[in-house]
Scaffold this active site. Structure first.
Site, PDB file in Angstrom:
ATOM      1  N   GLN A  69       0.803  -1.217   0.000  1.00  0.00           N
ATOM      2  CA  GLN A  69       0.000   0.000   0.000  1.00  0.00           C
ATOM      3  C   GLN A  69       0.839   1.271   0.000  1.00  0.00           C
ATOM      4  OE1 GLN A  69      -2.571  -1.756   3.380  1.00  0.00           O
ATOM      5  NE2 GLN A  69      -3.907  -0.268   2.406  1.00  0.00           N
ATOM      6  N   ARG A  85       5.094   0.804  12.546  1.00  0.00           N
ATOM      7  CA  ARG A  85       4.731  -0.570  12.212  1.00  0.00           C
ATOM      8  C   ARG A  85       4.616  -0.679  10.695  1.00  0.00           C
ATOM      9  NH1 ARG A  85      -0.512  -3.280  11.633  1.00  0.00           N
ATOM     10  NH2 ARG A  85      -0.205  -5.502  11.978  1.00  0.00           N
ATOM     11  N   HIS A  97       6.603  -4.508  15.148  1.00  0.00           N
ATOM     12  CA  HIS A  97       5.586  -5.355  14.521  1.00  0.00           C
ATOM     13  C   HIS A  97       5.726  -5.474  13.015  1.00  0.00           C
ATOM     14  CE1 HIS A  97       3.891  -5.288  18.441  1.00  0.00           C
ATOM     15  NE2 HIS A  97       3.666  -4.006  18.378  1.00  0.00           N
ATOM     16  N   ASN A 153      -0.691 -11.016   9.696  1.00  0.00           N
ATOM     17  CA  ASN A 153      -1.567  -9.883   9.970  1.00  0.00           C
ATOM     18  C   ASN A 153      -3.009 -10.238   9.622  1.00  0.00           C
ATOM     19  OD1 ASN A 153      -1.938  -6.942  10.574  1.00  0.00           O
ATOM     20  ND2 ASN A 153      -2.671  -6.931   8.459  1.00  0.00           N
ATOM     21  N   GLU A 154      -3.918  -9.935  10.558  1.00  0.00           N
ATOM     22  CA  GLU A 154      -5.346 -10.213  10.358  1.00  0.00           C
ATOM     23  C   GLU A 154      -5.577 -11.621   9.828  1.00  0.00           C
ATOM     24  OE1 GLU A 154      -7.066  -7.071   7.995  1.00  0.00           O
ATOM     25  OE2 GLU A 154      -7.226  -5.732   9.720  1.00  0.00           O
ATOM     26  N   ASN A 169      -6.560  -5.419  15.436  1.00  0.00           N
ATOM     27  CA  ASN A 169      -7.007  -4.343  14.561  1.00  0.00           C
ATOM     28  C   ASN A 169      -8.491  -4.153  14.831  1.00  0.00           C
ATOM     29  OD1 ASN A 169      -4.437  -4.614  13.593  1.00  0.00           O
ATOM     30  ND2 ASN A 169      -5.022  -5.295  11.553  1.00  0.00           N
ATOM     31  N   TYR A 221     -11.897  -1.453  14.662  1.00  0.00           N
ATOM     32  CA  TYR A 221     -12.479  -0.228  14.109  1.00  0.00           C
ATOM     33  C   TYR A 221     -13.932  -0.017  14.495  1.00  0.00           C
ATOM     34  CZ  TYR A 221      -8.424  -0.099  10.946  1.00  0.00           C
ATOM     35  OH  TYR A 221      -7.149  -0.049  10.431  1.00  0.00           O
ATOM     36  N   GLU A 266      -4.018  -1.562  14.834  1.00  0.00           N
ATOM     37  CA  GLU A 266      -4.683  -0.659  13.895  1.00  0.00           C
ATOM     38  C   GLU A 266      -5.950  -0.115  14.524  1.00  0.00           C
ATOM     39  OE1 GLU A 266      -5.548  -2.088   9.993  1.00  0.00           O
ATOM     40  OE2 GLU A 266      -3.580  -3.017   9.716  1.00  0.00           O
ATOM     41  N   TRP A 284      -3.917   3.767  12.424  1.00  0.00           N
ATOM     42  CA  TRP A 284      -3.896   3.402  11.005  1.00  0.00           C
ATOM     43  C   TRP A 284      -4.573   4.526  10.225  1.00  0.00           C
ATOM     44  CZ3 TRP A 284      -1.437  -0.112   8.191  1.00  0.00           C
ATOM     45  CH2 TRP A 284      -1.806  -0.249   6.850  1.00  0.00           C
TER      46      TRP A 284
END
Length: 496
Positions: A57, A111, A151, A171-172, A313, A315, A381, A424
């Site tokens: 990204q 991170r 991380h 991750n996730e 993470n 949200y 995140e 994030w």
């Protein structure tokens, strides 16, 4: 309420009661649990604050210096994606400028992730010297400015372990499994009809369970390698990351309350129970049946306790409604096995944004404390989404951050073993499902500018003020950010 951590039926009953109690506190959607005014000094001395990005990204340079395509490149260049990360933010060439922004902002830690197709272009075999050089240059620049390396997803212990303090294997992991092998909306986009989206290959009924099992075994193997060969020398830590909603019952019926616990067992317990207890939750084993692989005694011992911390993470908060009728079908995917419907109630939320429900953060952290014995936790995140073309006056991001950091503080004061918070994201990034139309960054990236110039948003000023010890309250933070953004912008860029 005090609950000894165990996987017993009695604990399940107590946890269900706790879930409903916390759901009542969360219902107003504005974070009634959240501390109204606070500062960084209210957190423990060693609590870490940072921000993050991910390789595909942010890096760009997709075909430079020996890098080969990954599954992210493949999907990003398909009709299922909006744009691609070929250039992204071009951090591959601009890492020094970005590190300077991190220092100016006051981050403790950064991170980021490693692109394996840059470091090991053929998937196995020799390391790409130019890829290795890039990550060494980035790490050294961060170390030179006193920023902790935190991380890094995936593992390159030998090359970078002397400077990286915390490692994340996957991750996730739950999103990887559900999105990639059940619903098929994320790489490698495998699924089967009628469960997934535009499925061309895969098996949604069995592959998610197989992949999840292999992810846990691979994680345990990586942790064992790190602890055996590197931890004593480098004094670092290693853990696993997963995505976590805060889930609350839609009603106070026994069915919805039980469905909420069942949803937690599938979204979280499926991966965390093996790490803490050595096996999958009973309801996952019962509903998935023979499609769920079993751990041998040796594997169970290897997976159990294979972490120094757990990364989350988080949200959003969702409601849960019972859907046990789905169990009547002979052919089921993970979602049907979960037998619960997740409800997104975002009717009054501005377009392109997340609801601001800070109490969900404390709910998630309290759940881990009660259910899993209060393991060391990091919020990897958390942040607000906006449209990318929104002005630099991102007041909704400030309100979001203010609420969720405050709720994290509430959880810490209530005994949660949470040790860090990472916003994030640091920059506006290329988003797989939104291209450059949506963003999470503290810094606006002008993707129309060939130089991809970075501009601080109001939230960058707010976060910087907080990191440097300023007192924070919701309205005051927004007002001061608006007053000082131009002065801070000039000061932060005069040194560039």
């Amino acid at each position: 309420m005090m609950v000894l951590f165990t996987d017993s039926p009695r604990t399940l009953v107590l946890l269900v009661a706790m879930l409903f109690l916390l759901s009542l506190l969360a219902e107003n959607g504005h974070g009634v649990l959240t501390t109204p005014t606070y500062s960084r000094n209210d957190f423990p001395p060693h609590f870490v604050f940072g921000s993050g990005t991910s390789a595909y990204q942010v890096e760009g340079a997709a075909a430079e210096d020996g890098r080969t395509p990954s599954i992210w490149d493949t999907v990003a260049h398909s009709k299922k994606s909006m744009g691609n990360g070929d250039i992204a933010c071009d951090e591959y060439h601009k890492y020094k400028d970005d590190v300077r922004l991190m220092v100016d902002t006051g981050l403790d830690a950064y991170r980021f992730s490693i692109s394996w197709s840059r470091l090991i272009p053929n998937g196995r075999g020799p390391v790409n010297p130019k890829g290795l050089q890039y990550y060494n240059n980035l790490i050294n620049e961060l170390v030179r400015h006193g920023t902790i390396l935190w991380h890094m997803q995936m593992c390159a212990f030998r090359e970078f372990g002397d400077r990286v303090s915390h490692w994340t294997t996957v991750n996730e992991v739950n999103v990887l499994v559900l999105g990639g092998y059940d619903l098929g909306f994320s790489p490698p986009m495998r699924c089967s009809s009628p469960f997934g989206f535009d499925c061309t290959s895969g098996n949604s009924t069995s592959e998610p369970y197989t992949v999840a099992h292999n992810c846990l075994l691979a994680h345990a193997s990586a942790v064992r390698l790190y602890k055996t060969k590197y931890q004593a020398k480098h004094h670092g830590f290693i853990g696993l990351n997963l995505f976590s909603y805060w889930l609350i019952p839609l009603t106070n019926t026994t069915e919805d309350i039980t469905a909420t616990q069942r949803a937690n067992d599938f979204y979280v317990g499926w991966f965390i129970n093996p790490l803490v207890f050595g096996d999958y939750p009973d309801v996952v084993k019962r509903n998935a049946g023979s499609r769920l692989p079993s751990f041998t005694r040796y594997e169970s011992r290897q997976v159990k306790s294979s972490y120094d911390f757990i990364g989350l993470n988080h949200y959003n908060t969702l409601h849960v409604k019972d859907n046990t009728d789905s169990l009547n079908s002979d052919r089921r995917d993970v979602i049907a096995d979960m037998a619960a419907t997740l409800i997104f109630n975002w009717d009054e939320v501005p377009a392109g944004e997340f609801p601001i429900t800070p109490s969900g953060m404390q709910g998630v952290l309290e759940y881990f404390k009660q259910k899993y014995g209060n393991p060391p936790m990091f919020i990897h995140e958390n942040g607000q989404r906006t449209f990318h073309n929104t002005s630099l006056n991102d007041t909704s991001r400030i309100k979001y951050l203010n609420g969720y950091i405050g709720s994290t503080l509430d959880a810490v004061r209530n005994g949660s073993n949470t040790r860090g918070f990472f916003h994030w994201s640091f920059l506006d990034l290329y988003e797989l499902f939104g291209g450059n139309k949506s963003s999470y960054g503290l810094y606006f990236v002008d993707f129309k500018d060939p130089d991809l110039k970075r501009y601080p948003k109001l939230s960058a000023y707010w976060y910087s003020k907080f990191l440097k010890g300023g007192n924070i309250s919701n309205n005051q933070g927004v007002t001061e950010a608006k007053t000082n953004i131009h002065t801070w912008f000039e000061a932060s860029h005069s040194s560039q």
